[in-house]
Design a protein around this motif. Structure first.
Motif, mmCIF file in Angstrom:
data_model
loop_
_atom_site.group_PDB
_atom_site.id
_atom_site.type_symbol
_atom_site.label_atom_id
_atom_site.label_comp_id
_atom_site.label_asym_id
_atom_site.label_seq_id
_atom_site.Cartn_x
_atom_site.Cartn_y
_atom_site.Cartn_z
ATOM 1 N N GLU A 1 -36.460 20.251 72.198
ATOM 2 C CA GLU A 1 -36.077 21.657 72.226
ATOM 3 C C GLU A 1 -36.189 22.277 73.610
ATOM 4 O OE1 GLU A 1 -34.667 23.172 69.614
ATOM 5 O OE2 GLU A 1 -34.805 21.194 68.709
ATOM 6 N N LEU A 2 -36.612 21.495 74.598
ATOM 7 C CA LEU A 2 -36.841 22.078 75.910
ATOM 8 C C LEU A 2 -35.538 22.494 76.592
ATOM 9 C CD1 LEU A 2 -39.035 22.857 77.864
ATOM 10 C CD2 LEU A 2 -38.941 20.569 78.845
ATOM 11 N N PHE A 3 -34.554 21.609 76.578
ATOM 12 C CA PHE A 3 -33.238 21.929 77.145
ATOM 13 C C PHE A 3 -32.200 21.684 76.049
ATOM 14 C CE2 PHE A 3 -35.787 20.677 80.798
ATOM 15 C CZ PHE A 3 -35.563 21.730 81.673
ATOM 16 N N SER A 4 -32.060 22.627 75.160
ATOM 17 C CA SER A 4 -31.189 22.442 74.003
ATOM 18 C C SER A 4 -29.722 22.629 74.391
ATOM 19 C CB SER A 4 -31.543 23.445 72.907
ATOM 20 O OG SER A 4 -32.894 23.298 72.516
ATOM 21 N N PRO A 5 -28.883 21.591 74.246
ATOM 22 C CA PRO A 5 -27.459 21.763 74.559
ATOM 23 C C PRO A 5 -26.805 22.709 73.559
ATOM 24 C CG PRO A 5 -27.851 19.613 73.556
ATOM 25 C CD PRO A 5 -29.199 20.217 73.789
ATOM 26 N N THR A 6 -26.011 23.635 74.055
ATOM 27 C CA THR A 6 -25.386 24.627 73.191
ATOM 28 C C THR A 6 -23.869 24.566 73.197
ATOM 29 O OG1 THR A 6 -25.516 26.229 75.021
ATOM 30 C CG2 THR A 6 -27.300 26.265 73.396
ATOM 31 N N LEU A 7 -23.274 24.051 74.279
ATOM 32 C CA LEU A 7 -21.819 24.016 74.352
ATOM 33 C C LEU A 7 -21.385 22.907 75.299
ATOM 34 C CD1 LEU A 7 -19.147 25.477 73.561
ATOM 35 C CD2 LEU A 7 -19.410 26.859 75.632
ATOM 36 N N PHE A 8 -20.368 22.161 74.878
ATOM 37 C CA PHE A 8 -19.780 21.118 75.713
ATOM 38 C C PHE A 8 -18.296 21.405 75.880
ATOM 39 C CE2 PHE A 8 -23.292 19.183 73.394
ATOM 40 C CZ PHE A 8 -23.984 18.505 74.385
ATOM 41 N N TRP A 9 -17.761 21.153 77.071
ATOM 42 C CA TRP A 9 -16.319 21.230 77.263
ATOM 43 C C TRP A 9 -15.906 20.323 78.412
ATOM 44 C CZ3 TRP A 9 -19.672 24.853 79.112
ATOM 45 C CH2 TRP A 9 -19.507 25.339 80.405
ATOM 46 N N ARG B 178 -10.899 29.940 85.415
ATOM 47 C CA ARG B 178 -9.993 29.244 84.500
ATOM 48 C C ARG B 178 -10.649 28.032 83.846
ATOM 49 N NH1 ARG B 178 -5.952 30.776 88.448
ATOM 50 N NH2 ARG B 178 -6.324 28.866 89.637
ATOM 51 N N MET B 179 -11.754 27.556 84.397
ATOM 52 C CA MET B 179 -12.394 26.361 83.878
ATOM 53 C C MET B 179 -13.482 26.664 82.843
ATOM 54 S SD MET B 179 -12.763 24.368 87.534
ATOM 55 C CE MET B 179 -12.848 22.720 86.860
ATOM 56 N N LEU B 180 -13.747 27.942 82.587
ATOM 57 C CA LEU B 180 -14.876 28.327 81.755
ATOM 58 C C LEU B 180 -14.432 28.825 80.389
ATOM 59 C CD1 LEU B 180 -16.912 30.315 84.440
ATOM 60 C CD2 LEU B 180 -17.207 27.906 83.776
ATOM 61 N N PRO B 181 -15.105 28.386 79.315
ATOM 62 C CA PRO B 181 -14.827 28.954 77.989
ATOM 63 C C PRO B 181 -15.296 30.404 77.918
ATOM 64 C CG PRO B 181 -16.672 27.430 77.883
ATOM 65 C CD PRO B 181 -16.113 27.322 79.261
ATOM 66 N N GLU B 182 -14.846 31.100 76.910
ATOM 67 C CA GLU B 182 -15.031 32.546 76.837
ATOM 68 C C GLU B 182 -16.492 32.978 76.934
ATOM 69 O OE1 GLU B 182 -13.958 36.292 73.814
ATOM 70 O OE2 GLU B 182 -13.208 34.268 73.420
ATOM 71 N N SER B 183 -17.379 32.325 76.171
ATOM 72 C CA SER B 183 -18.776 32.764 76.157
ATOM 73 C C SER B 183 -19.446 32.579 77.509
ATOM 74 C CB SER B 183 -19.556 32.018 75.079
ATOM 75 O OG SER B 183 -19.533 30.614 75.322
ATOM 76 N N HIS C 154 -17.795 32.370 80.394
ATOM 77 C CA HIS C 154 -17.093 33.287 81.296
ATOM 78 C C HIS C 154 -17.762 34.660 81.263
ATOM 79 C CE1 HIS C 154 -13.759 35.709 82.911
ATOM 80 N NE2 HIS C 154 -13.322 34.584 83.446
ATOM 81 N N GLU C 155 -18.087 35.143 80.077
ATOM 82 C CA GLU C 155 -18.743 36.447 79.953
ATOM 83 C C GLU C 155 -20.160 36.398 80.507
ATOM 84 O OE1 GLU C 155 -20.069 39.543 76.404
ATOM 85 O OE2 GLU C 155 -18.259 38.306 76.171
ATOM 86 N N TYR C 156 -20.854 35.278 80.314
ATOM 87 C CA TYR C 156 -22.229 35.141 80.805
ATOM 88 C C TYR C 156 -22.265 35.231 82.335
ATOM 89 C CZ TYR C 156 -26.854 33.077 81.615
ATOM 90 O OH TYR C 156 -28.148 32.844 82.025
ATOM 91 N N ILE C 157 -21.260 34.680 82.982
ATOM 92 C CA ILE C 157 -21.239 34.638 84.444
ATOM 93 C C ILE C 157 -20.602 35.882 85.054
ATOM 94 C CG2 ILE C 157 -20.250 33.432 86.439
ATOM 95 C CD1 ILE C 157 -20.668 30.819 84.950
ATOM 96 N N PHE C 158 -19.508 36.361 84.455
ATOM 97 C CA PHE C 158 -18.758 37.463 85.057
ATOM 98 C C PHE C 158 -18.907 38.793 84.326
ATOM 99 C CE2 PHE C 158 -16.330 33.645 86.360
ATOM 100 C CZ PHE C 158 -16.423 33.797 87.734
ATOM 101 N N GLY C 159 -19.454 38.763 83.104
ATOM 102 C CA GLY C 159 -19.596 39.998 82.347
ATOM 103 C C GLY C 159 -18.398 40.258 81.437
ATOM 104 N N ALA C 160 -18.588 41.175 80.506
ATOM 105 C CA ALA C 160 -17.557 41.461 79.512
ATOM 106 C C ALA C 160 -16.318 42.109 80.120
ATOM 107 C CB ALA C 160 -18.132 42.365 78.426
ATOM 108 N N ALA C 161 -16.467 42.738 81.275
ATOM 109 C CA ALA C 161 -15.332 43.425 81.892
ATOM 110 C C ALA C 161 -14.287 42.450 82.434
ATOM 111 C CB ALA C 161 -15.816 44.337 83.010
ATOM 112 N N ALA C 162 -14.711 41.211 82.686
ATOM 113 C CA ALA C 162 -13.782 40.203 83.212
ATOM 114 C C ALA C 162 -13.018 39.585 82.048
ATOM 115 C CB ALA C 162 -14.543 39.134 83.980
ATOM 116 N N GLU C 163 -11.880 40.160 81.733
ATOM 117 C CA GLU C 163 -11.139 39.758 80.549
ATOM 118 C C GLU C 163 -10.359 38.456 80.744
ATOM 119 O OE1 GLU C 163 -8.728 43.059 79.520
ATOM 120 O OE2 GLU C 163 -10.425 44.342 78.958
#
Length: 288
Positions: free
Chosen positions: A53-61, A84-89, A91-100
């Motif tokens: 549980e220390l580094f739990s993988p949550t998303l792969f792409w 363009r290389m990032l999935p939506e979740s 993308h929002e984590y890095i750039f914020g919700a305003a970056a549509e």
């Protein structure tokens, strides 16, 4: 510059206390494999040896390689290329919700979003067998995201005194470490891609070594390239034929009745035979 790049020396390169998410990237010879991991910091008094549980993988792409055209496109920017290389979740984590979309992202958005995280700099860990892609990723992260960009090396997985030989691929050591992490020693890992590899440890945790050979597509392409009569077979054709065999429950015949199937079945038999042989020899050496 917003990024710090370094070769790793674990555990000094571990994520700082309070960081909640890290990104890992494997730079292969045909694709980039990405993942995010949620961090669960353990209590110092926790004596539980289960670290799952220390580094739990949550998303792969997976994404295609970054091209020179993308890096030099005058109508685009580095931030748009990474976006363009990032999935939506993510993308929002890095750039914020305003970056549509990738069309309206800016470096300032990444800077503002980083200040909202408990730890401002994002930790990015990279395993690579492709120096060109590593350089492109470093350029993208350096110009966009406040981050610690850590390039993992062989010693982060196995030391030379544990049997790691000089020059053993860090990708092989990483997958072998993953197998040991979940299943313990001895371990044997087959990994298929542009090249196919196998790597192993014995019951004492020593690296036995392994083997490297061309992958399925490389074998098929070499037959088409090096002969006049044999046809080219795409990866999609191979996948479709394997899928047909799975659905029908009928394996490919040993004595094929058309040229493409004859080429495929011979390559598959080579891998099956090698796999059985390697497993038999590994069992002999794993406990000796």
């Amino acid at each position: 510059m917003t990024e710090e790049s370094s070769s790793s020396k674990w555990p000094n390169a571990a994520p700082p206390e309070g960081q909640q998410t890290i990104i890992t990237i494997s730079c292969g010879n045909s694709h980039l494999h990405w993942a995010t991991h949620d961090i669960h910091h353990k209590n110092n008094n926790d004596n539980n040896n289960n670290n799952n549980e220390l580094f739990s993988p949550t998303l792969f792409w997976r994404t295609p390689h970054i091209t020179d055209t993308e890096m030099n496109d005058p109508t685009s920017t580095a931030v748009m290329t990474l976006s363009r290389m990032l999935p939506e979740s993510i993308h929002e984590y890095i750039f914020g919700a305003a970056a549509e979309s990738s069309n309206n992202v800016t470096e300032e958005m990444a800077q503002d979003q980083s200040q909202k995280r408990a730890v401002e700099k994002l930790s990015v860990y990279v395993v690579h067998t492709n120096s060109d892609q590593l350089a492109k990723l470093e350029t993208l992260f350096a110009s966009i995201i406040p981050s610690n960009f850590v390039v993992l090396d062989g010693d982060d997985f196995f030391k030379e005194e544990q049997g790691r030989y000089n020059g053993m691929g860090v990708d092989r050591l990483a997958t072998l470490t993953g197998a040991v992490y979940y299943y313990g020693h001895p371990a044997l890992v087959f990994d298929g891609g542009t090249a196919t590899t196998y790597s192993a440890t014995n019951s004492q945790g020593m690296v036995l070594g392994g083997g490297i050979g061309p992958g399925i597509q490389s074998k098929l392409q070499s037959m088409s390239k090096d002969t006049d009569a044999l046809p080219s077979i795409s990866a999609a054709e191979v996948k479709e034929r394997v899928r047909e065999a799975e659905i029908s429950g009928q394996p490919l015949p040993t004595f094929a009745r058309n040229t493409k199937e004859a080429m495929m079945v011979d390559v598959f038999q080579e891998f099956a035979g090698k796999g059985r042989h390697v497993i038999e020899r590994w069992i002999e050496h794993a406990y000796s």
